[in-house]
Design a protein around this motif. Structure first.
Motif, PDB file in Angstrom:
ATOM      1  N   GLU A   1      -3.097   1.463  -7.630  1.00 23.77           N
ATOM      2  CA  GLU A   1      -4.342   2.209  -8.073  1.00 23.77           C
ATOM      3  C   GLU A   1      -4.785   1.689  -9.665  1.00 23.77           C
ATOM      4  O   GLU A   1      -5.818   1.686 -10.028  1.00 23.77           O
TER       5      GLU A   1
ATOM      6  N   LEU B   1       0.771  -1.381  -0.034  1.00 21.92           N
ATOM      7  CA  LEU B   1       0.182  -0.045   0.057  1.00 21.92           C
ATOM      8  C   LEU B   1       0.633   1.297  -0.031  1.00 21.92           C
ATOM      9  O   LEU B   1       0.491   2.211  -0.679  1.00 21.92           O
ATOM     10  N   GLU B   2       2.007   1.122   0.671  1.00 21.15           N
ATOM     11  CA  GLU B   2       2.995   2.412   0.882  1.00 21.15           C
ATOM     12  C   GLU B   2       3.886   2.589  -0.427  1.00 21.15           C
ATOM     13  O   GLU B   2       4.160   3.661  -0.669  1.00 21.15           O
TER      14      GLU B   2
ATOM     15  N   ILE C   1      -8.115  -2.213  -3.192  1.00 21.40           N
ATOM     16  CA  ILE C   1      -7.237  -1.136  -2.132  1.00 21.40           C
ATOM     17  C   ILE C   1      -7.933  -1.298  -0.966  1.00 21.40           C
ATOM     18  O   ILE C   1      -7.668  -1.511   0.125  1.00 21.40           O
TER      19      ILE C   1
ATOM     20  N   CYS D   1       3.649   0.694  -3.730  1.00 16.47           N
ATOM     21  CA  CYS D   1       3.118   0.182  -5.045  1.00 16.47           C
ATOM     22  C   CYS D   1       2.022   0.977  -5.424  1.00 16.47           C
ATOM     23  O   CYS D   1       0.986   0.357  -5.883  1.00 16.47           O
ATOM     24  N   LYS D   2       1.775   2.250  -4.876  1.00 19.29           N
ATOM     25  CA  LYS D   2       0.687   3.177  -4.852  1.00 19.29           C
ATOM     26  C   LYS D   2       0.051   3.154  -6.361  1.00 19.29           C
ATOM     27  O   LYS D   2      -1.275   2.691  -6.595  1.00 19.29           O
ATOM     28  N   GLU D   3       0.759   3.634  -7.175  1.00 17.05           N
ATOM     29  CA  GLU D   3       0.550   3.809  -8.584  1.00 17.05           C
ATOM     30  C   GLU D   3      -0.092   2.532  -9.181  1.00 17.05           C
ATOM     31  O   GLU D   3      -0.949   2.489  -9.838  1.00 17.05           O
TER      32      GLU D   3
ATOM     33  N   LYS E   1      -6.403  -2.734   2.676  1.00 19.78           N
ATOM     34  CA  LYS E   1      -6.490  -1.810   3.899  1.00 19.78           C
ATOM     35  C   LYS E   1      -7.292  -2.566   5.007  1.00 19.78           C
ATOM     36  O   LYS E   1      -6.731  -2.601   6.318  1.00 19.78           O
TER      37      LYS E   1
END
Ligand code: 4AD
Ligand code: MG
Length: 462
Positions: A282, A274-275, A293, A277-279, A297
């Protein structure tokens, strides 16, 4: 001048500086004065836009710039006027590294099906989806090493070729240099393996655990991370014949400690994705799974349920649900059962413990009830079993008795039993299927789509 990767370029101010960028053409469009090339180099999902003033370039060169071609562009990095992109490159020079004939290059359009891409697995990393998956795969591998290194675990390399078939985890691939057309025979007519490369029958490993235990009982806390091989003919979206497994093994850990580690480890990995590999996440969320996502979470933020196998059977039987497979006490749980527990009953990840000894491996610590062992499986939404592990039987007498009972050949694992003769210790461990983890993190639903080159029955082309 040194070229820059696109991920870096996109973070650089468009102040007119000279840049060099190399990559593959995704699309080319434009009008009679100017062409816009969308270029990607695999460093991120986003493309960089190359603006080409047609008057300054040779027509024959421009013709070769088609989807899939590989080019080098020298130019100036400027603020983009078009909305959406921050910067773009105004080309001053273009070199063609490799053309891609539009008549034959298979990846012309966007939106190919995953099935189609599986048939051209050697090219699919050039798509946005597989670029994202491969980058996430890399990030997870890195995070795994970081997690263990930061906690004082040592990376132990266990052999891929093994002489023991003790794990019983599945059918094995044999490794031999014997001439299959002309096998040497013993007097009884059996294959004479003393003439084989290792002087005995050998296979590709199904797990590094047994050797991993030797590591734990000497240097305390180890993990393995390597390929494992299972020749089961199971053509499912969750099985590969060659998959990667992470197997930590810890001295002085009891089942409870093992569960705590497994839960912390999985949460760490998901949080890391999550921190970091954000792009890519998404992108996967938008293209393939709108709940991805949120699901990631949820796993990070909530405790896993810890449930006894016996209790789980009670829940399944009371559910009134018609399952395809039986779920009586003693049955191995199928994916449909696991997913019912996780997705419908508990609505969160579940750690199931204390399974019947008959359906689990010989090395698991026996409970006092004489019926169950200190096994633990971690079950995840959409996946089912993601981790399998246990506390290990540390008692020489009990372990030897179980080995005999199951008819396992002592000649194969005498060395394993010896660890319980000298300085035995309580210890535990587990195995995380790397591709099952990636299914969860990427939201993909077929395990063939989270490994670059899947090995499944009748499929080892590339
Ligand atoms: O449950 P398994 O068979 O456990 C072991 O091999 C133990 N030696 C692990 C240990 O205690 N050190 O396999 C562990 C995990 C499964 O939970 C699953 O995630 C994955 O490996 N796995 C597979 N992944 C892809 N394809 C297959 N054919 C798999 N078989 C197991
Ligand atoms: Mg298992």
């Amino acid at each position: 001048m040194k070229s820059m990767r696109i991920a870096e370029l996109l973070r650089t101010p468009g102040d007119g500086r000279d840049v060099v960028v190399k990559g593959w053409v995704r699309t080319k469009r434009g009008n009679k004065n100017v062409a816009f090339i969308a270029m990607n180099d695999g460093s991120c999902v986003s493309n960089i836009q190359i603006v080409v003033d047609l008057a300054s370039f040779d027509e024959s060169l421009l013709k070769q710039i088609t989807t899939g071609a590989c080019i080098r562009v020298d130019g100036r990095l400027v603020e983009s006027l078009g909305s959406g992109q921050g910067v773009e490159v105004q080309a001053s020079k273009i070199e063609i590294y490799g053309t891609a004939d539009p008549e034959t290059y298979p990846l012309q359009k966007k939106g190919h099906s995953l099935e189609f891409l599986r048939d051209i697995a050697y090219l699919r990393p050039r798509t946005n989806t597989f670029g994202a998956i491969l980058r996430i795969r890399h990030a997870m591998a890195y995070a795994i090493h970081k997690y263990f290194n930061d906690r004082g675990f040592y990376y132990l390399h266990t052999p891929l070729i093994t002489g023991s078939d003790a794990e019983g985890a599945g059918a094995m691939f044999q490794v031999t240099t014997l001439d299959l057309e002309n096998l040497p025979r013993t007097e009884e007519g059996k294959v004479d393996y003393t003439q084989d490369f290792f002087g005995k029958e050998c296979n590709l490993t199904v797990s590094g655990q047994l050797e991993g235990e030797l590591g734990a009982l000497s240097i305390g806390q180890i993990y393995t991370f390597g390929p494992t091989f299972r020749a089961e003919n199971s053509n499912t979206p969750r099985h590969l014949a060659e998959f990667w497994m992470i197997e930590p093994e810890m001295a002085f850990y009891e089942l409870e400690d093992n569960m705590n580690l497994a839960e912390d480890f999985l949460k760490y990995l998901v949080r890391y994705a999550l921190e970091n590999c954000k792009e890519d996440l998404e992108f996967m969320n938008k293209m393939w799974d709108n709940e991805l996502i949120d699901r990631l979470k949820f796993v990070v933020e909530n405790d896993f349920c810890r449930v006894d196998y016996t209790e789980a059977i009670g829940i399944l039987k009371a559910s009134g649900r018609k399952f395809e497979f039986p779920c009586d006490w003693g049955c191995d749980l199928q994916s449909e059962h696991e997913r019912y527990l996780v997705e419908e009953h508990f609505k969160r990840p579940v750690i199931l413990i204390n399974y019947p000894k008959e359906i689990k491996a010989f090395y698991m610590k026996q409970n006092d009830d004489g019926k169950t062992v200190r096994a633990m499986d971690v079950l995840f939404p959409k996946i089912g079993e993601i981790i399998g592990g246990s506390e290990r039987e540390a008692d020489y007498g009990k372990l030897s008795a179980r080995v005999k009972e199951l008819g396992i050949n002592i000649n194969d694992i005498w060395w394993y039993l010896d660890t319980r003769r000298w300085g035995s210790a309580p210890h535990s461990g587990f195995g995380l299927g790397f591709e099952r983890l990636l299914l969860f993190v990427t939201g993909m639903t077929n395990i063939r789509d989270v490994i670059p080159f899947p090995r499944t029955p009748k499929n080892a082309e590339f």
